[in-house]
Design a protein around this motif. Structure first.
Motif, short mmCIF file in Angstrom:
data_model
loop_
_atom_site.label_atom_id
_atom_site.label_comp_id
_atom_site.label_asym_id
_atom_site.label_seq_id
_atom_site.Cartn_x
_atom_site.Cartn_y
_atom_site.Cartn_z
N UNK A 1 66.71 62.96 139.91
CA UNK A 1 65.92 62.53 141.06
C UNK A 1 66.49 61.21 141.55
N UNK A 2 65.70 60.45 142.32
CA UNK A 2 66.26 59.22 142.89
C UNK A 2 66.47 58.10 141.87
N UNK A 3 66.06 58.32 140.63
CA UNK A 3 66.29 57.32 139.57
C UNK A 3 67.45 57.69 138.66
N UNK A 4 68.02 58.87 138.85
CA UNK A 4 69.12 59.37 138.03
C UNK A 4 70.38 59.44 138.88
N UNK A 5 71.51 59.00 138.33
CA UNK A 5 72.77 59.03 139.09
C UNK A 5 73.60 60.27 138.73
#
Length: 430
Positions: free
Chosen positions: A309-313
């Protein structure tokens, strides 16, 4: 007094609704039921969304507003007529299953099946800067591929986290198509529209006018060849051609999300049902979301909202091959480069189990008594006849090591393995 305002098939949609209602200062409780439906897209629990009695009418009105109503794909009536079990997913009514998940998984692995994936989003990008713009938006090197080819890639925020994972089609020097996840259509279009301000391009959301059927399995080409004006053998993996299928014009691409060979048919929405029925007539059976999720996990393919999600690269999600630092500037590059130089603290790994207990989304993972991460997607694999999972865990854990997953108050051993868990008939890159 709390009251149920909506029920959903899984946690992702419930969390999206919670965020929306919270923005209007409406208190929300998400309550999982004890009923395990199916491990659809990493989640197996039905969720009930509760609000205080005094907020019920306001919450109901917000959920029923235009834009929050559940949408229908062009094939909705076809699914109903075929007796599909329907569920709400990513804002659409979608078929969960027809004959059954295991039967549909086996069908695609051994023969051929088809999926309605018309809920996916498509954006047309036209203009002199179309290719350069697409290359700036995504992490992979879109500029290096040929016209008629497709790239799988990530689209990142300024912190390097996923805005989405997507496919980008290189149609011509001045035309590109982005294909994004259904739950992210509005968010993604807003994101790329902002980035487009410095480029000479015109963006158009063509999602509602585009139908999409994925025909997947080792017999796909054999089944489709006599019904198209294209030579399917000439369409390489992750390539496409514009042509006709059953006389209907569209894009035929050698892509899919099952680990098997197959094609995805991009069609005018008002002609998608015609092609679907023709596919039925030549003996291709339909499959639902349940089978699609199992197939993609067996093939080691990621799902936005669960595996990232937007916290995982993309580096943490174990797709570093989709990040090309050497290609030049792209949005989110600095953050990803910094993370690469500092070293990863966590990464996505595959797990296999020798047990009948099935790992589920958000279950905790331990090693030597210490919590090291959590399950992102988990299911029982009919193909491998064992449970499998993705887990976001401590980057120091190596392949072949044993970890424990807390399943129903039991610490169950799992082996860290290389993915994909299963490699089917999918073609190699040409």
């Amino acid at each position: 007094m709390w009251r149920i305002v909506k029920s959903t098939i899984g946690e992702i949609e419930a969390q999206l609704i919670e965020k929306m209602l919270s923005a209007y200062s409406i208190p929300v409780i998400i309550q999982k039921t004890d009923i395990f439906v199916h491990p659809i897209f990493g989640s197996s629990a039905q969720c009930e969304i509760l609000v205080p009695e005094e907020y019920y009418e306001e919450a109901s009105n917000l959920l029923n507003k235009e834009g929050t109503k559940v949408k229908y794909t062009p094939l909705y009536e076809d699914h109903i007529n075929l007796g599909a079990k329907m569920v709400e997913f990513a804002g659409y009514y979608m078929p969960l299953q027809y004959e059954g998940i295991v039967a549909e998984v086996n069908l695609v692995r051994k023969e051929v099946g088809m999926f309605d994936v018309s809920h996916m989003g498509e954006f047309s990008c036209e203009g002199p800067d179309a290719v350069a713009f697409a290359n700036y938006v995504v992490t992979n090197d879109f500029g290096s591929i040929n016209y008629g080819d497709i790239i799988y890639t990530a689209m990142c925020n300024e912190n390097g986290g996923f805005v989405d994972d997507l496919l980008v089609y290189k149609i011509s020097p001045e035309k590109v198509m982005f294909v994004v996840n259904a739950a992210n259509i509005s968010k993604d279009f807003a994101h790329i529209s902002k980035l487009a301000e410095k480029f000479n391009v015109k963006l158009t959301d063509i999602s509602d006018e585009t139908g999409l059927i994925a025909v997947q399995g080792p017999l796909t080409q054999e089944k489709l060849q006599s019904h198209t004006n294209l030579n399917l053998e000439e369409i390489g993996f992750y390539s496409f051609a514009e042509g006709e299928i059953f006389g209907v014009k569209g894009i035929i691409s050698r892509t899919g999300y099952t680990g098997e060979d197959g094609f995805e048919l991009y069609l005018p929405a008002n002609q998608t049902s015609f092609v679907w029925r023709k596919l039925l007539e030549i003996g291709i059976k339909p499959a639902g979301l349940g089978a699609r999720d199992v197939l993609r996990l067996e093939a080691g393919l990621l799902l936005y909202g669960n595996d990232m999600d937007d916290t995982v690269t993309p580096l943490e999600a174990s797709i570093p091959w989709a990040v090309k630092f050497e290609k030049g500037d792209f949005f989110g590059k600095e953050a990803l480069l910094r993370q690469k130089e500092e070293g990863l603290k966590r990464r996505l790994r595959g797990l296999t189990f020798e047990t009948k207990l099935v790992p589920r989304h958000e279950m905790e993972v331990y090693k030597d008594g210490q919590k090291i991460g959590h399950i992102t997607s988990g299911t029982f694999s009919p193909t491998l006849e064992k449970p499998i999972a993705f887990a976001l865990i401590d980057a120091n854990v190596k392949l072949g090591e044993t970890v424990q997953v807390l399943i129903r108050d039991k610490y169950v051993d799992a082996t860290v393995v290389k993915t994909p868990f299963y490699r089917g008939s999918v073609k190699s890159r040409k």
